[in-house]
Scaffold this motif. Sequence first.
Motif, PDB file in Angstrom:
ATOM      1  N   VAL A  16       0.859  -1.180   0.000  1.00 45.61           N
ATOM      2  CA  VAL A  16       0.000   0.000   0.000  1.00 45.61           C
ATOM      3  C   VAL A  16       0.898   1.234   0.000  1.00 45.61           C
ATOM      4  O   VAL A  16       2.013   1.193   0.529  1.00 45.61           O
ATOM      5  CB  VAL A  16      -0.964  -0.023   1.215  1.00 45.61           C
ATOM      6  N   THR A  17       0.441   2.293  -0.612  1.00 51.96           N
ATOM      7  CA  THR A  17       1.195   3.541  -0.598  1.00 51.96           C
ATOM      8  C   THR A  17       0.999   4.242   0.738  1.00 51.96           C
ATOM      9  O   THR A  17       0.077   3.909   1.490  1.00 51.96           O
ATOM     10  CB  THR A  17       0.743   4.482  -1.732  1.00 51.96           C
ATOM     11  N   LEU A  18       1.826   5.212   1.019  1.00 49.11           N
ATOM     12  CA  LEU A  18       1.707   5.960   2.268  1.00 49.11           C
ATOM     13  C   LEU A  18       0.331   6.603   2.404  1.00 49.11           C
ATOM     14  O   LEU A  18      -0.203   6.714   3.506  1.00 49.11           O
ATOM     15  CB  LEU A  18       2.810   7.021   2.341  1.00 49.11           C
ATOM     16  N   ASP A  19      -0.280   6.976   1.268  1.00 47.44           N
ATOM     17  CA  ASP A  19      -1.611   7.582   1.326  1.00 47.44           C
ATOM     18  C   ASP A  19      -2.736   6.559   1.134  1.00 47.44           C
ATOM     19  O   ASP A  19      -3.882   6.924   0.888  1.00 47.44           O
ATOM     20  CB  ASP A  19      -1.742   8.768   0.365  1.00 47.44           C
ATOM     21  N   ILE A  77       5.864   6.171  -0.847  1.00 49.99           N
ATOM     22  CA  ILE A  77       5.402   6.973  -1.977  1.00 49.99           C
ATOM     23  C   ILE A  77       3.940   7.342  -1.725  1.00 49.99           C
ATOM     24  O   ILE A  77       3.202   6.571  -1.121  1.00 49.99           O
ATOM     25  CB  ILE A  77       5.539   6.206  -3.326  1.00 49.99           C
ATOM     26  N   ALA A  78       3.572   8.538  -2.159  1.00 51.50           N
ATOM     27  CA  ALA A  78       2.174   8.970  -2.110  1.00 51.50           C
ATOM     28  C   ALA A  78       1.734   9.209  -3.546  1.00 51.50           C
ATOM     29  O   ALA A  78       2.425   9.881  -4.311  1.00 51.50           O
ATOM     30  CB  ALA A  78       2.034  10.241  -1.271  1.00 51.50           C
ATOM     31  N   PHE A  84      12.378  -2.100   6.379  1.00 51.83           N
ATOM     32  CA  PHE A  84      13.325  -2.581   5.379  1.00 51.83           C
ATOM     33  C   PHE A  84      14.192  -1.438   4.868  1.00 51.83           C
ATOM     34  O   PHE A  84      13.797  -0.271   4.942  1.00 51.83           O
ATOM     35  CB  PHE A  84      12.568  -3.261   4.237  1.00 51.83           C
ATOM     36  N   ARG A  85      15.345  -1.784   4.337  1.00 52.61           N
ATOM     37  CA  ARG A  85      16.317  -0.766   3.920  1.00 52.61           C
ATOM     38  C   ARG A  85      15.775   0.162   2.824  1.00 52.61           C
ATOM     39  O   ARG A  85      16.222   1.283   2.676  1.00 52.61           O
ATOM     40  CB  ARG A  85      17.640  -1.403   3.506  1.00 52.61           C
ATOM     41  N   SER A  86      14.771  -0.287   2.084  1.00 52.89           N
ATOM     42  CA  SER A  86      14.158   0.524   1.024  1.00 52.89           C
ATOM     43  C   SER A  86      13.285   1.639   1.584  1.00 52.89           C
ATOM     44  O   SER A  86      12.877   2.523   0.847  1.00 52.89           O
ATOM     45  CB  SER A  86      13.299  -0.375   0.137  1.00 52.89           C
ATOM     46  N   GLY A  87      12.961   1.561   2.877  1.00 53.61           N
ATOM     47  CA  GLY A  87      12.031   2.507   3.478  1.00 53.61           C
ATOM     48  C   GLY A  87      10.634   1.948   3.618  1.00 53.61           C
ATOM     49  O   GLY A  87       9.747   2.596   4.176  1.00 53.61           O
ATOM     50  N   VAL A  88      10.405   0.731   3.118  1.00 51.70           N
ATOM     51  CA  VAL A  88       9.115   0.076   3.295  1.00 51.70           C
ATOM     52  C   VAL A  88       8.984  -0.328   4.761  1.00 51.70           C
ATOM     53  O   VAL A  88       9.930  -0.838   5.367  1.00 51.70           O
ATOM     54  CB  VAL A  88       8.996  -1.175   2.388  1.00 51.70           C
ATOM     55  N   VAL A  89       7.803  -0.072   5.328  1.00 53.89           N
ATOM     56  CA  VAL A  89       7.494  -0.465   6.698  1.00 53.89           C
ATOM     57  C   VAL A  89       6.342  -1.462   6.623  1.00 53.89           C
ATOM     58  O   VAL A  89       5.269  -1.151   6.093  1.00 53.89           O
ATOM     59  CB  VAL A  89       7.101   0.743   7.566  1.00 53.89           C
TER      60      VAL A  89
END
Length: 180
Positions: A10-13, A142-143, A168-173
């Motif tokens: 899912v995206t941040l938004d 990403i939004a 994760f190192r990509s910034g995915v939570v």
Amino acid sequence: MKKVILDLAVTLDGFIEGPNGEIDWCIMDDDMDFDSFLSSIDTIFYGRVSYDAWGNFSPEANASEAEQRLWQAVHAKQKFVFSKQNLNDGKATFVHAAIADKVAEIKAQDGKDIWLYGGAGLIKTFIDLKLVDVYRISVHPIALGAGKPLFENLKERVKLNLIKTNVFRSGVVQLIYESK
């Protein structure tokens, strides 16, 4: 008893697809250990549109060995397609009615957990029928501003209990919740 696991990006938004159905924003890093998730399931639930797009997908011949292995693992699972259309392709079991009863029957069988793959309509149906046991939601950095939201027109609130968080190192939570 088996659990139905919604594992979804899912995206941040809050969107699971862009406005034109695009998912090119999804990140797959090695440290996400998706292979481990695949080894924890033996069944995949699809909606018909998602099944048509991905249920029998074959990567290009020049795809990486990792991608080839991923799709081989996906296609080794038992597949159920939830559709109003009476279809049969010999590669999946098609479910046309009594969704909650069929899901209860499958969950009662011996084996590993179940991946609720989607699409959006099937996910909404499973949420409304309270058939999702675990939500594994990977929030991508990403939004999009528009697209298909994960939680849309809920019949009632969905109460969840956070059981684990992975960064994760990509910034995915990745947020892992159990239904209350």
